[in-house]
Design a protein around this motif. Sequence first.
Motif, PDB file in Angstrom:
ATOM      1  N   LEU A 176      -0.127   5.458  10.197  1.00  0.00           N
ATOM      2  CA  LEU A 176       1.302   5.178  10.048  1.00  0.00           C
ATOM      3  C   LEU A 176       2.080   5.662  11.261  1.00  0.00           C
ATOM      4  CD1 LEU A 176       2.007   6.085   6.313  1.00  0.00           C
ATOM      5  CD2 LEU A 176       2.096   3.826   7.338  1.00  0.00           C
ATOM      6  N   TYR A 218       0.976   0.805   5.394  1.00  0.00           N
ATOM      7  CA  TYR A 218       2.164   0.964   4.553  1.00  0.00           C
ATOM      8  C   TYR A 218       1.818   0.626   3.099  1.00  0.00           C
ATOM      9  CZ  TYR A 218       6.806  -0.191   2.710  1.00  0.00           C
ATOM     10  OH  TYR A 218       7.940  -0.263   1.948  1.00  0.00           O
ATOM     11  N   GLU A 247       0.192   3.183   0.993  1.00  0.00           N
ATOM     12  CA  GLU A 247       1.111   4.209   0.504  1.00  0.00           C
ATOM     13  C   GLU A 247       1.915   3.717  -0.702  1.00  0.00           C
ATOM     14  OE1 GLU A 247       1.664   7.405   2.149  1.00  0.00           O
ATOM     15  OE2 GLU A 247      -0.255   6.823   3.026  1.00  0.00           O
ATOM     16  N   HIS A 262      10.885   0.285  -5.375  1.00  0.00           N
ATOM     17  CA  HIS A 262      11.263  -0.307  -4.087  1.00  0.00           C
ATOM     18  C   HIS A 262      11.956  -1.652  -4.300  1.00  0.00           C
ATOM     19  CE1 HIS A 262       8.825   2.728  -2.163  1.00  0.00           C
ATOM     20  NE2 HIS A 262       9.128   2.257  -0.978  1.00  0.00           N
ATOM     21  N   ALA A 321       7.140   6.511   3.943  1.00  0.00           N
ATOM     22  CA  ALA A 321       6.860   6.120   5.334  1.00  0.00           C
ATOM     23  C   ALA A 321       8.136   6.092   6.169  1.00  0.00           C
ATOM     24  CB  ALA A 321       6.171   4.755   5.372  1.00  0.00           C
ATOM     25  N   SER A 322       9.288   6.000   5.516  1.00  0.00           N
ATOM     26  CA  SER A 322      10.550   5.954   6.267  1.00  0.00           C
ATOM     27  C   SER A 322      10.779   7.242   7.054  1.00  0.00           C
ATOM     28  CB  SER A 322      11.736   5.681   5.335  1.00  0.00           C
ATOM     29  OG  SER A 322      11.830   6.668   4.342  1.00  0.00           O
ATOM     30  N   SER A 373       9.010   0.907   8.516  1.00  0.00           N
ATOM     31  CA  SER A 373       9.107   1.106   7.075  1.00  0.00           C
ATOM     32  C   SER A 373      10.154   0.181   6.457  1.00  0.00           C
ATOM     33  CB  SER A 373       9.454   2.567   6.776  1.00  0.00           C
ATOM     34  OG  SER A 373       9.636   2.749   5.404  1.00  0.00           O
ATOM     35  N   ASP A 423       9.391  -2.613   3.681  1.00  0.00           N
ATOM     36  CA  ASP A 423      10.064  -2.759   2.387  1.00  0.00           C
ATOM     37  C   ASP A 423      10.384  -4.221   2.107  1.00  0.00           C
ATOM     38  OD1 ASP A 423      10.025  -0.032   1.884  1.00  0.00           O
ATOM     39  OD2 ASP A 423      12.102   0.294   2.497  1.00  0.00           O
TER      40      ASP A 423
END
Length: 120
Positions: free
Chosen positions: A21, A34, A37, A47, A94-95, A102, A106
């Motif tokens: 990542l 990603y 995760e 999300h 991850a953001s 990230s 999304d």
Amino acid sequence: MPNKTQKPYKGSQATPAPPTLENAKTFAEFFPLYMQEHQHPLCRRMHFIGSILGIVGLLTFAATGRPEAIGAGVIAGYACAWVGHAGFEKNKPASFKRPWFSFLGDWAMFRDMLGGRLPF
């Protein structure tokens, strides 16, 4: 036997480390990591809800001209995602590691869920 000033031969090229990542160079490298995760369905649902709230904030701004609607949508969206990670996935979003990738991840996940390619 090599003398002490010679370095051992390591080949012409070192084997590159697999992407993580943190060091993925492209979004194509980043996105599968990603998705690792985001294994828990409830995290993905959080999300998805967060993305909807972000869209609502943007549409509210478009309808009313009130810029705080965008901020509210962003805050609500990220709050949902972070709750999904803390409550269900038990990992760090991850953001915090790669904010731009990230953010793109999304929306790619949202697209895949909306299109039926990724289960809710």
